[in-house]
Design an enzyme around this catalytic site. Structure first.
Site, mmCIF file in Angstrom:
data_model
loop_
_atom_site.group_PDB
_atom_site.id
_atom_site.type_symbol
_atom_site.label_atom_id
_atom_site.label_comp_id
_atom_site.label_asym_id
_atom_site.label_seq_id
_atom_site.Cartn_x
_atom_site.Cartn_y
_atom_site.Cartn_z
ATOM 1 N N TYR A 66 0.778 -1.151 0.098
ATOM 2 C CA TYR A 66 -0.004 0.079 -0.069
ATOM 3 C C TYR A 66 0.944 1.225 0.182
ATOM 4 O O TYR A 66 0.557 2.204 0.630
ATOM 5 C CB TYR A 66 -0.816 0.079 1.300
ATOM 6 C CG TYR A 66 -1.954 0.978 1.227
ATOM 7 C CD1 TYR A 66 -3.231 0.459 0.341
ATOM 8 C CD2 TYR A 66 -2.342 1.978 2.029
ATOM 9 C CE1 TYR A 66 -4.362 1.403 0.145
ATOM 10 C CE2 TYR A 66 -3.386 3.065 1.609
ATOM 11 C CZ TYR A 66 -4.310 2.585 0.833
ATOM 12 O OH TYR A 66 -5.658 3.331 0.900
ATOM 13 N N GLY A 67 1.795 1.272 -0.791
ATOM 14 C CA GLY A 67 2.816 2.447 -1.131
ATOM 15 C C GLY A 67 2.025 3.536 -2.290
ATOM 16 O O GLY A 67 0.707 3.485 -2.268
ATOM 17 N N ASP A 117 10.525 -3.870 -6.290
ATOM 18 C CA ASP A 117 11.132 -5.045 -7.172
ATOM 19 C C ASP A 117 11.789 -5.952 -6.468
ATOM 20 O O ASP A 117 11.762 -7.239 -6.844
ATOM 21 C CB ASP A 117 11.655 -4.573 -8.652
ATOM 22 C CG ASP A 117 11.113 -3.689 -9.408
ATOM 23 O OD1 ASP A 117 9.640 -4.002 -9.650
ATOM 24 O OD2 ASP A 117 11.542 -3.126 -10.348
ATOM 25 N N GLN A 164 9.815 -8.274 -4.270
ATOM 26 C CA GLN A 164 8.704 -8.970 -4.818
ATOM 27 C C GLN A 164 8.807 -10.577 -4.806
ATOM 28 O O GLN A 164 8.028 -11.337 -4.633
ATOM 29 C CB GLN A 164 8.368 -8.746 -6.209
ATOM 30 C CG GLN A 164 7.403 -7.281 -6.338
ATOM 31 C CD GLN A 164 6.899 -6.933 -7.681
ATOM 32 O OE1 GLN A 164 6.952 -7.799 -8.535
ATOM 33 N NE2 GLN A 164 6.475 -5.879 -7.881
ATOM 34 N N HIS A 217 4.725 -3.632 -13.082
ATOM 35 C CA HIS A 217 6.179 -3.430 -13.814
ATOM 36 C C HIS A 217 6.555 -4.913 -13.856
ATOM 37 O O HIS A 217 6.191 -5.953 -13.065
ATOM 38 C CB HIS A 217 7.054 -2.931 -12.851
ATOM 39 C CG HIS A 217 8.599 -2.697 -13.443
ATOM 40 N ND1 HIS A 217 8.815 -2.685 -14.768
ATOM 41 C CD2 HIS A 217 9.822 -2.825 -12.869
ATOM 42 C CE1 HIS A 217 10.056 -2.484 -15.046
ATOM 43 N NE2 HIS A 217 10.879 -2.908 -13.718
ATOM 44 N N ASP A 238 11.628 0.331 -19.729
ATOM 45 C CA ASP A 238 11.700 0.918 -18.595
ATOM 46 C C ASP A 238 12.842 1.198 -18.096
ATOM 47 O O ASP A 238 13.407 2.182 -17.578
ATOM 48 C CB ASP A 238 10.608 0.278 -17.582
ATOM 49 C CG ASP A 238 10.348 1.083 -16.260
ATOM 50 O OD1 ASP A 238 9.695 2.034 -16.245
ATOM 51 O OD2 ASP A 238 11.129 0.633 -15.315
ATOM 52 N N GLU A 276 15.269 4.559 -17.544
ATOM 53 C CA GLU A 276 15.727 4.934 -16.357
ATOM 54 C C GLU A 276 17.350 5.220 -16.267
ATOM 55 O O GLU A 276 17.771 6.275 -15.644
ATOM 56 C CB GLU A 276 15.294 3.847 -15.007
ATOM 57 C CG GLU A 276 13.932 3.849 -14.908
ATOM 58 C CD GLU A 276 13.454 2.816 -13.975
ATOM 59 O OE1 GLU A 276 12.436 2.597 -13.625
ATOM 60 O OE2 GLU A 276 14.482 1.891 -13.773
ATOM 61 N N GLU A 282 22.133 27.488 -13.649
ATOM 62 C CA GLU A 282 21.957 27.267 -15.073
ATOM 63 C C GLU A 282 22.166 25.721 -15.417
ATOM 64 O O GLU A 282 21.586 25.408 -16.309
ATOM 65 C CB GLU A 282 23.292 27.925 -15.500
ATOM 66 C CG GLU A 282 23.610 29.390 -15.187
ATOM 67 C CD GLU A 282 22.101 29.843 -15.793
ATOM 68 O OE1 GLU A 282 21.604 29.520 -16.797
ATOM 69 O OE2 GLU A 282 21.623 30.910 -15.406
ATOM 70 N N SER A 307 14.042 31.309 -25.840
ATOM 71 C CA SER A 307 14.777 32.374 -26.883
ATOM 72 C C SER A 307 15.436 31.614 -27.966
ATOM 73 O O SER A 307 15.583 30.522 -28.143
ATOM 74 C CB SER A 307 15.814 33.104 -26.043
ATOM 75 O OG SER A 307 17.000 32.336 -25.634
#
Length: 331
Positions: free
Chosen positions: A25-26, A83, A86, A108, A191, A195, A227, A252
């Protein structure tokens, strides 16, 4: 030809008599669970007992349970943990509870594609992968919109795997925006490549290199930060909303000319060759083996590399400058 599905192509009735177990439940698990429930479906959520996610689930009106209980009660088991955990969660808490005709769902494909999870032959295995964080999945759903999704079927048992995947995508709002059909292989490999070569690895190294180049040339670190890092958000936001051409129309002419004439001197043929090497490492499973071994060893390289970059000058300068900008919200 790319297949795209919309609301008219999906039927929620396919899921009406099924219990959907969300393991994890993230951010993504919360967004999907709430949307599924608001679409009239029965949702069971699971997380570590008394964890912040567990407590959030209770605040949201769920009665969270352990992973094995969720798997026993669920007809469709959606695995939304990290991941690297899992496979452990699957082996200890899900596999022993699977019943013939159940379905496994993923957002995923890493663990299926790289054989860390090998499901039995008598279950459906499909993927519904929103192309946005769980908070956005929830926000768009509440606004009557949706986040585009990828959908794929890895294993067909019932003959209805794609129909269930599309119904699930509809229930979380995906078919409002459009759902693109793919494969576990394509989703996983693209994917990981995105990344590593562009979104995280490529961009962060480019920013640091630009910052370091200006510092070495004697410019102030604060100016170099603005920058090479701070203003990147402006450019990315423009590309996100109107594409590369739209971005160039909104900066620009000097910036556009510099873009068009100097960009390829940074991303050279040598850079592209290295990108192909990175993609090959993903396709052959070399990266997956490396990452799995790193986790099994307790992540020594991962933590050392993380610590090194936490202390990079650009991070120290950036932390000070961001305190001057109260409009920046911590993500």
């Amino acid at each position: 030809m790319t297949k795209v599905y919309y609301d008219k192509n999906a039927d929620l009735k396919v899921l009406k008599n099924k219990k959907i177990a969300i393991i994890g439940y993230g951010i993504q698990g919360r967004g999907q669970s709430l949307n599924l429930r608001d679409s009239g479906l029965e949702v069971i959520v699971s997380d570590l007992e008394d964890s912040p996610n567990w407590k959030q689930a209770k605040k949201d009106g769920f009665k969270p349970v352990a992973a094995d209980e969720a798997a026993r009660r669920g007809d469709i088991i959606q695995i939304l943990t990290q991941d690297d955990v899992q496979a452990k969660v699957y082996e200890s808490s899900i596999a022993p509870c699977l019943k013939k005709g159940n379905a496994l769902c993923f957002s995923h494909g890493f663990n299926i594609h790289f054989n860390q999870i090998i499901p039995p032959k008598d279950v459906d295995v499909f993927m519904v992968a929103p192309k946005g964080p769980g908070a956005l999945v929830r926000e768009m759903y509440e606004e009557g919109k949706g986040v585009p999704c990828l959908v794929a079927v890895f294993q067909e048992y019932s003959g209805k795997a794609l129909h269930m995947a599309l119904a699930y995508a509809k229930a979380i709002g995906g078919t409002r925006a459009g759902v693109i059909e793919t494969t576990f292989k394509e989703e996983t490999e693209t994917d990981l490549f995105g990344e590593q070569a562009v979104l995280c690895g490529g961009v962060t190294e480019l920013m640091k290199a630009g910052f370091e180049t200006l510092i070495e040339a004697g410019y102030q670190p604060e100016v170099a930060y603005f920058e090479c890092l701070h203003e990147l958000k402006l450019i990315v936001d423009l590309i996100y909303s109107v594409g590369i051409t739209g971005m160039r129309q909104r900066v620009s002419d000097t910036a556009e000319y510099g873009d068009l004439t100097r960009g390829k001197r940074i991303i050279t043929n040598k850079t592209r060759a290295e990108m192909r090497k990175i993609l090959n490492e993903i396709q052959t499973g070399r990266f997956a083996k490396e990452w799995i071994s790193e986790n099994q060893a307790g992540r020594p390289s991962f933590y050392a590399l993380r610590e090194r970059d936490i202390n990079h000058p650009v991070e120290i300068v950036g932390a000070k400058l961001r305190k001057m900008m109260p409009w920046i919200k911590k993500g």
